[in-house]
Design a protein around this motif. Sequence first.
Motif, PDB file in Angstrom:
ATOM      1  N   GLY A 115     -38.807  23.174  -0.864  1.00 34.60           N
ATOM      2  CA  GLY A 115     -37.741  22.309  -0.376  1.00 34.60           C
ATOM      3  C   GLY A 115     -37.892  22.106   1.112  1.00 34.60           C
ATOM      4  N   GLU A 116     -36.933  21.412   1.698  1.00 38.80           N
ATOM      5  CA  GLU A 116     -37.027  21.158   3.133  1.00 38.80           C
ATOM      6  C   GLU A 116     -36.276  22.219   3.923  1.00 38.80           C
ATOM      7  OE1 GLU A 116     -33.717  18.043   4.457  1.00 38.80           O
ATOM      8  OE2 GLU A 116     -34.992  17.224   2.886  1.00 38.80           O
ATOM      9  N   PHE A 117     -36.686  22.394   5.180  1.00 43.81           N
ATOM     10  CA  PHE A 117     -36.039  23.348   6.068  1.00 43.81           C
ATOM     11  C   PHE A 117     -34.612  22.885   6.357  1.00 43.81           C
ATOM     12  CE2 PHE A 117     -34.699  24.366  10.368  1.00 43.81           C
ATOM     13  CZ  PHE A 117     -34.738  25.745  10.320  1.00 43.81           C
ATOM     14  N   GLN A 118     -33.675  23.829   6.362  1.00 44.27           N
ATOM     15  CA  GLN A 118     -32.279  23.501   6.656  1.00 44.27           C
ATOM     16  C   GLN A 118     -31.659  24.593   7.518  1.00 44.27           C
ATOM     17  OE1 GLN A 118     -30.605  23.434   2.729  1.00 44.27           O
ATOM     18  NE2 GLN A 118     -31.142  21.301   2.373  1.00 44.27           N
ATOM     19  N   PHE A 119     -30.789  24.175   8.436  1.00 46.57           N
ATOM     20  CA  PHE A 119     -29.985  25.071   9.267  1.00 46.57           C
ATOM     21  C   PHE A 119     -28.580  24.501   9.182  1.00 46.57           C
ATOM     22  CE2 PHE A 119     -27.871  26.671  12.978  1.00 46.57           C
ATOM     23  CZ  PHE A 119     -28.537  27.804  13.405  1.00 46.57           C
ATOM     24  N   ARG A 120     -27.682  25.209   8.474  1.00 52.03           N
ATOM     25  CA  ARG A 120     -26.334  24.697   8.245  1.00 52.03           C
ATOM     26  C   ARG A 120     -25.302  25.778   8.554  1.00 52.03           C
ATOM     27  NH1 ARG A 120     -26.809  22.350   2.234  1.00 52.03           N
ATOM     28  NH2 ARG A 120     -24.771  21.432   2.684  1.00 52.03           N
ATOM     29  N   SER A 121     -24.103  25.332   8.928  1.00 47.18           N
ATOM     30  CA  SER A 121     -23.028  26.260   9.257  1.00 47.18           C
ATOM     31  C   SER A 121     -21.798  25.970   8.408  1.00 47.18           C
ATOM     32  CB  SER A 121     -22.663  26.139  10.745  1.00 47.18           C
ATOM     33  OG  SER A 121     -21.678  27.099  11.082  1.00 47.18           O
ATOM     34  N   PHE A 122     -21.116  27.056   8.038  1.00 52.38           N
ATOM     35  CA  PHE A 122     -19.950  26.958   7.172  1.00 52.38           C
ATOM     36  C   PHE A 122     -18.842  27.871   7.686  1.00 52.38           C
ATOM     37  CE2 PHE A 122     -23.798  26.272   4.826  1.00 52.38           C
ATOM     38  CZ  PHE A 122     -23.540  25.140   4.080  1.00 52.38           C
ATOM     39  N   ARG A 123     -17.624  27.511   7.370  1.00 52.76           N
ATOM     40  CA  ARG A 123     -16.479  28.410   7.503  1.00 52.76           C
ATOM     41  C   ARG A 123     -16.146  28.833   6.082  1.00 52.76           C
ATOM     42  NH1 ARG A 123     -14.611  30.021  12.628  1.00 52.76           N
ATOM     43  NH2 ARG A 123     -14.985  28.338  14.062  1.00 52.76           N
ATOM     44  N   ILE A 124     -15.936  30.127   5.898  1.00 53.32           N
ATOM     45  CA  ILE A 124     -15.574  30.642   4.578  1.00 53.32           C
ATOM     46  C   ILE A 124     -14.314  31.473   4.752  1.00 53.32           C
ATOM     47  CG2 ILE A 124     -16.303  31.976   2.573  1.00 53.32           C
ATOM     48  CD1 ILE A 124     -19.234  31.494   3.483  1.00 53.32           C
ATOM     49  N   VAL A 125     -13.213  30.963   4.235  1.00 55.98           N
ATOM     50  CA  VAL A 125     -11.923  31.629   4.357  1.00 55.98           C
ATOM     51  C   VAL A 125     -11.264  31.680   2.988  1.00 55.98           C
ATOM     52  CG1 VAL A 125      -9.656  31.592   5.476  1.00 55.98           C
ATOM     53  CG2 VAL A 125     -11.663  30.784   6.731  1.00 55.98           C
ATOM     54  N   ALA A 126     -10.933  32.891   2.553  1.00 54.08           N
ATOM     55  CA  ALA A 126     -10.258  33.102   1.266  1.00 54.08           C
ATOM     56  C   ALA A 126     -10.994  32.407   0.119  1.00 54.08           C
ATOM     57  CB  ALA A 126      -8.806  32.635   1.345  1.00 54.08           C
ATOM     58  N   GLY A 127     -12.321  32.502   0.150  1.00 54.59           N
ATOM     59  CA  GLY A 127     -13.129  31.942  -0.924  1.00 54.59           C
ATOM     60  C   GLY A 127     -13.376  30.446  -0.830  1.00 54.59           C
ATOM     61  N   GLU A 128     -12.796  29.796   0.171  1.00 49.40           N
ATOM     62  CA  GLU A 128     -12.985  28.354   0.355  1.00 49.40           C
ATOM     63  C   GLU A 128     -14.101  28.102   1.363  1.00 49.40           C
ATOM     64  OE1 GLU A 128     -11.309  25.843  -1.329  1.00 49.40           O
ATOM     65  OE2 GLU A 128     -10.536  27.536  -2.508  1.00 49.40           O
ATOM     66  N   VAL A 129     -15.031  27.231   0.996  1.00 52.15           N
ATOM     67  CA  VAL A 129     -16.189  26.922   1.839  1.00 52.15           C
ATOM     68  C   VAL A 129     -16.031  25.531   2.435  1.00 52.15           C
ATOM     69  CG1 VAL A 129     -18.705  26.583   1.868  1.00 52.15           C
ATOM     70  CG2 VAL A 129     -17.685  28.334   0.391  1.00 52.15           C
ATOM     71  N   ALA A 130     -16.197  25.433   3.749  1.00 49.78           N
ATOM     72  CA  ALA A 130     -16.164  24.136   4.429  1.00 49.78           C
ATOM     73  C   ALA A 130     -17.361  24.051   5.359  1.00 49.78           C
ATOM     74  CB  ALA A 130     -14.861  23.979   5.212  1.00 49.78           C
ATOM     75  N   GLU A 131     -18.215  23.060   5.132  1.00 48.81           N
ATOM     76  CA  GLU A 131     -19.345  22.870   6.044  1.00 48.81           C
ATOM     77  C   GLU A 131     -18.838  22.265   7.351  1.00 48.81           C
ATOM     78  OE1 GLU A 131     -23.961  21.347   6.193  1.00 48.81           O
ATOM     79  OE2 GLU A 131     -22.749  20.823   4.451  1.00 48.81           O
TER      80      GLU A 131
END
Length: 140
Positions: A115-131
């Motif tokens: 696959g392709e290289f990726q650098f991503r950031s997320f907030r994970i609060v109470a099981g909820e993921v938001a990029e």
Amino acid sequence: MLTITQALYDQIVAHAREDHPDEACGVVAGPAGSGRPERFIPMLNAARSPTFYEFDSQDLLKLYRDMDDRDEEPVVIYHSHTATEAYPSRTDISYANEPGAHYVLVSTADADSAGEFQFRSFRIVAGEVAEEPVKVVEAY
């Protein structure tokens, strides 16, 4: 949004590539309350696995004591995925226990032509993921 210096970005990517095919993991600490990542702290993946990462409990205890002594907190918690996209797995979500941290995932699947290289950031609060967007800057 995660704002991170080019130097820290490069260190995270280099660590992910260095530990491939195992998952790499670590923390970028910053002054408490600042939200600014400053100190790169690569950690050992105690699981030594290409599909799972785990901080050694003793290393983690030392890290938190050190951050406490320096009045720091974990601003970025990062790890790599070696064969899949840079998106939190169910396990990653269940272990995310720092609601103020940015969870960075780096995919090194490109190293195996998976696959392709990726650098991503997320907030994970109470099981909820938001990029969130990532802004790379030369300096703060």
